[in-house]
Write a protein that holds these residues in place. Structure first.
Motif, mmCIF file in Angstrom:
data_model
loop_
_atom_site.group_PDB
_atom_site.id
_atom_site.type_symbol
_atom_site.label_atom_id
_atom_site.label_comp_id
_atom_site.label_asym_id
_atom_site.label_seq_id
_atom_site.Cartn_x
_atom_site.Cartn_y
_atom_site.Cartn_z
ATOM 1 N N ALA A 1 0.753 -1.098 0.459
ATOM 2 C CA ALA A 1 -0.131 -0.503 0.018
ATOM 3 C C ALA A 1 0.794 0.912 -0.170
ATOM 4 O O ALA A 1 2.416 1.254 0.327
ATOM 5 N N GLU A 2 0.534 2.057 -0.769
ATOM 6 C CA GLU A 2 0.823 3.520 -1.146
ATOM 7 C C GLU A 2 -0.369 4.454 -0.327
ATOM 8 O O GLU A 2 -0.910 4.493 -0.816
ATOM 9 N N VAL A 3 0.203 5.380 0.798
ATOM 10 C CA VAL A 3 -0.683 5.745 1.479
ATOM 11 C C VAL A 3 -0.377 7.286 2.190
ATOM 12 O O VAL A 3 0.832 7.896 2.025
ATOM 13 N N ASP A 4 -1.678 8.339 1.480
ATOM 14 C CA ASP A 4 -1.251 9.849 2.499
ATOM 15 C C ASP A 4 -0.430 9.813 3.595
ATOM 16 O O ASP A 4 -0.848 9.681 4.413
ATOM 17 N N ASP A 5 1.315 10.256 3.388
ATOM 18 C CA ASP A 5 1.746 10.657 4.925
ATOM 19 C C ASP A 5 2.371 11.779 5.031
ATOM 20 O O ASP A 5 3.248 12.054 5.062
ATOM 21 N N ARG A 6 1.252 13.028 4.690
ATOM 22 C CA ARG A 6 1.945 14.036 4.110
ATOM 23 C C ARG A 6 2.160 14.634 6.138
ATOM 24 O O ARG A 6 3.330 16.091 5.920
ATOM 25 N N PHE A 7 1.777 13.987 6.932
ATOM 26 C CA PHE A 7 1.761 14.792 8.559
ATOM 27 C C PHE A 7 2.102 12.408 9.168
ATOM 28 O O PHE A 7 0.532 11.848 8.144
ATOM 29 N N ALA A 8 3.169 12.508 9.429
ATOM 30 C CA ALA A 8 3.360 10.802 9.781
ATOM 31 C C ALA A 8 2.747 9.962 10.792
ATOM 32 O O ALA A 8 2.183 8.897 10.440
ATOM 33 N N TYR A 9 1.100 10.969 11.455
ATOM 34 C CA TYR A 9 0.352 10.178 12.012
ATOM 35 C C TYR A 9 -0.496 10.181 11.111
ATOM 36 O O TYR A 9 -1.746 8.774 11.331
ATOM 37 N N LYS A 10 -1.138 10.511 9.818
ATOM 38 C CA LYS A 10 -1.831 10.319 9.091
ATOM 39 C C LYS A 10 -1.274 8.964 8.533
ATOM 40 O O LYS A 10 -2.817 8.439 7.522
ATOM 41 N N GLU A 11 -0.288 7.927 7.892
ATOM 42 C CA GLU A 11 -0.464 7.698 7.899
ATOM 43 C C GLU A 11 -1.256 5.732 8.241
ATOM 44 O O GLU A 11 -2.089 5.091 8.086
ATOM 45 N N LEU A 12 -1.212 6.185 9.863
ATOM 46 C CA LEU A 12 -1.432 5.287 10.625
ATOM 47 C C LEU A 12 -3.139 5.271 10.373
ATOM 48 O O LEU A 12 -3.902 4.503 10.894
ATOM 49 N N GLN A 13 -3.343 6.435 10.866
ATOM 50 C CA GLN A 13 -4.608 6.954 11.205
ATOM 51 C C GLN A 13 -5.376 6.152 9.287
ATOM 52 O O GLN A 13 -6.580 5.466 9.741
ATOM 53 N N HIS A 14 -4.766 6.589 8.622
ATOM 54 C CA HIS A 14 -4.956 6.055 6.916
ATOM 55 C C HIS A 14 -4.921 4.271 6.880
ATOM 56 O O HIS A 14 -6.293 4.084 6.961
ATOM 57 N N LEU A 15 -4.224 4.081 7.117
ATOM 58 C CA LEU A 15 -3.708 2.337 7.728
ATOM 59 C C LEU A 15 -5.319 1.789 8.408
ATOM 60 O O LEU A 15 -5.602 0.967 7.526
ATOM 61 N N GLU A 16 -5.573 2.747 8.636
ATOM 62 C CA GLU A 16 -6.600 2.024 10.126
ATOM 63 C C GLU A 16 -7.987 2.548 9.272
ATOM 64 O O GLU A 16 -9.146 1.283 9.628
ATOM 65 N N ALA A 17 -7.885 3.518 8.794
ATOM 66 C CA ALA A 17 -9.461 3.435 7.951
ATOM 67 C C ALA A 17 -9.969 3.163 6.889
ATOM 68 O O ALA A 17 -10.931 2.574 6.115
ATOM 69 N N LEU A 18 -8.963 1.908 6.226
ATOM 70 C CA LEU A 18 -8.869 1.212 5.522
ATOM 71 C C LEU A 18 -9.038 -0.060 5.499
ATOM 72 O O LEU A 18 -8.880 -0.316 4.373
ATOM 73 N N GLY A 19 -8.915 -0.570 6.440
ATOM 74 C CA GLY A 19 -9.263 -2.019 6.705
ATOM 75 C C GLY A 19 -7.345 -2.748 7.063
ATOM 76 O O GLY A 19 -7.926 -3.426 6.853
ATOM 77 N N LEU A 20 -6.444 -1.571 6.685
ATOM 78 C CA LEU A 20 -5.627 -2.285 6.716
ATOM 79 C C LEU A 20 -4.911 -2.398 8.667
ATOM 80 O O LEU A 20 -3.873 -3.102 8.022
#
Ligand SMILES: [Zn+2]
Lengths: 156, 383
Positions: free
Chosen positions: B276-295
């Motif tokens: 996966a390649e997910v938005d990480d423009r602020f570091a915490y967003k990567e973790l938040q996005h992975l959880e939102a994506l169900g990953l």
């Protein structure tokens, strides 16, 4: 593509994109909000009865059910800190001393939250859930703007 | 059912500044490479062109009227999406899926180094009545959201710092990434709290660059190239624009993913997605996005990261490109930057960071502050 390899040969032209002359309409809900703030020192929200949600700042529609809203409720001046951040640089990257404390203020479970500033408190004293109250400008200085609220401060 | 494939990729280098090339020349360079890669002539073979841009980033208005010539699109069908590149990709997907066209081109770029007052322009994206008059540096909103995300999920500052360490390390293996670095978690944690709890090294720096993708209908794609990559699903979503109405759970990413997963027939994303390649423009967003994506389950992405699950040799490598922290924040080209890495990996062209045998990859974009909107694309290697 033949490219420029000498920095001294690279040319730029300075430009300016003029964007600072607008007359933003606050709208029906905004009129109610800012008039109540300026004249009565009150914070109004708009209530959707069927969803059980109160919106602050108020709007004339509910984003959940799309009902038109016309019930305004006085939310009082007291709330609590939902989240906060300590901003240590300004928009130009210069250090802020003292720093700015920016926060989302909650007015209750079923109410959306208001973005604003905290004051009369040290950064290390702030916590999520801290009870705060709005500090308004004196009435003669209020203009019907969100900055009529100076900041929120801890309730002593 | 018609399939949609990527048959050509073209990109410039990504660089903090590109003083020698104009934004139009950056687009031309990426487009020329994409057409060569696909083996097509834009003047004859492409039926529709889509660019993705925002006037304020460019510094002039009505951007869409300035785009045809440098793409080979003069006097052809074209339009601009005022949003991230993945939204342009979604438009191209629909144009091919519906049978309207067989070959469509999507472009997104950043010439953000031309903008001398980035923070002021970003502030113009804030509500002019309720938010902008409060002033400040626009990134403070990320600090606000990060603190609430940490409080909600139990994620720690160490875990967020580890995102920056991983992505900057990954970037060292990506020749396209200018912000690679071998740094320790301690370096991130001791970098200044600019918008506490957000730290300086957790904020992606800006970058210039352009990306062009050529899409074709599935059967035609197989005739054009032997390295076509299927675009199996693409979804998007916009949350409330009101900061105080959103929760720190990136619901936009979850809803966009649900649509993309349904189209791609993915029922168990953790099992079925290889990278996966997910938005990480602020570091915490990567973790938040992975959880939102169900990953990752809510609150578990940080721990999984520390255990190595998202590393190059982990169970779900994330942001092998370096993400935005390593490649730079390319504004509206961010989504295509994420998609580019997935396509390179599925084509087996990712060099030192190539995974052994990836089949399915996910690319996710977020529009950026102050908004809550995003898009998700699912790619699959041809069997
Ligand atoms: Zn409602």
């Amino acid at each position: 593509m033949e490219k420029i390899s000498k920095p001294t040969e690279i040319k730029h032209q300075l430009g300016h994109m003029e964007v600072d002359h607008y007359h933003y309409t606050v709208g029906l809900a905004g009129e109610r909000f800012f008039t109540a703030l300026r004249e009565e020192g009150k914070l109004l929200g708009a209530r959707c009865e069927s969803c059980g949600v109160t919106y602050i700042p108020p709007r004339i529609y509910c984003e959940e059910c799309f009902a038109e809203l016309d019930e305004y409720v006085d939310l009082g001046l007291e709330g609590e800190v939902r989240s906060f951040t300590i901003a240590r640089i300004d928009r130009d990257g210069r250090p802020l001393d003292p720093p700015e404390i920016r926060a989302l203020i909650s007015f209750g479970e079923d109410t959306t939250d208001l973005l604003h500033l905290l004051g009369e408190v040290e950064p290390e004293e702030v916590y999520i859930g801290m009870e705060v109250e709005a500090v308004l400008k004196p009435k003669r200085e209020r203009e019907g703007k969100v900055t009529d609220i100076r900041y929120f401060r801890p309730i002593k | 059912m018609r399939e949609v494939s990527i048959v050509g990729i073209g990109y410039t280098s990504f660089s903090p500044v590109t003083p020698d090339l104009s934004w139009k020349e950056l687009m031309f360079e990426a487009a020329t490479r994409a057409y060569a890669d696909a083996g097509i002539d834009p003047r004859k073979d492409v039926q529709s062109f889509i660019t993705c841009a925002e006037d304020y980033w460019e510094g002039f208005s009505i951007f869409d009227e300035f785009t045809p010539d440098q793409l080979g699109a003069a006097l052809r069908l074209m339009h601009t999406v005022a949003g991230d590149g993945l939204l342009g990709l979604a438009n191209a997907y629909m144009q091919i899926k519906t049978g309207l066209f067989d070959i469509v081109v999507v472009e997104a770029h950043s010439k953000i180094s031309d903008l001398l007052t980035y923070e002021d322009v970003l502030m113009l994206a804030f509500d002019p009545i309720y938010e902008a008059p409060l002033g400040g540096h626009p990134h403070y909103l990320a600090g606000l959201e990060m603190r609430e995300y940490l409080a909600w999920t139990g994620t720690t500052e160490e875990e967020c710092a580890a995102v920056a360490v991983k992505n900057k390390w990954n970037a060292l293996r990506n020749p396209l990434a200018p912000y690679g670095a071998a740094i320790a978690r301690e370096d991130v944690l001791s970098s200044p709290y600019l918008f506490a709890p957000l730290k300086k090294l957790e904020i992606a720096p800006l970058v210039d660059g352009a990306i062009v993708l050529v899409l074709a209908e599935g059967e035609l794609a197989r005739r054009l190239t032997d390295k076509a990559v299927l675009l199996e699903g693409i979804g998007w979503s916009s949350e409330s624009p009101w900061v105080g109405t959103r929760l720190p759970d990136a619901r936009y990413a979850r809803l966009a993913a649900e649509l993309a997963y349904a189209q791609a027939g993915i029922t168990n994303p953790i099992q079925e997605i290889d990278l996966a390649e997910v938005d990480d423009r602020f570091a915490y967003k990567e973790l938040q996005h992975l959880e939102a994506l169900g990953l990752a389950r809510p609150g578990e992405a940080g721990q999984l990261l520390l255990e190595g699950a998202f590393d190059l040799d982990g169970q779900l490598p994330v942001n092998l490109s370096g993400g935005s922290l390593g490649m730079g924040d390319a504004v509206e080209a961010g989504g295509l930057q994420r998609a580019l890495e997935i396509i390179l990996q599925l084509r087996g062209e990712a060099g030192a960071r190539q995974l052994p045998d990836p089949e399915v990859g996910l690319a996710m974009s977020w529009r950026g502050l102050p908004h809550g909107s995003g898009a998700v694309a699912i790619f699959r290697r041809e069997a």
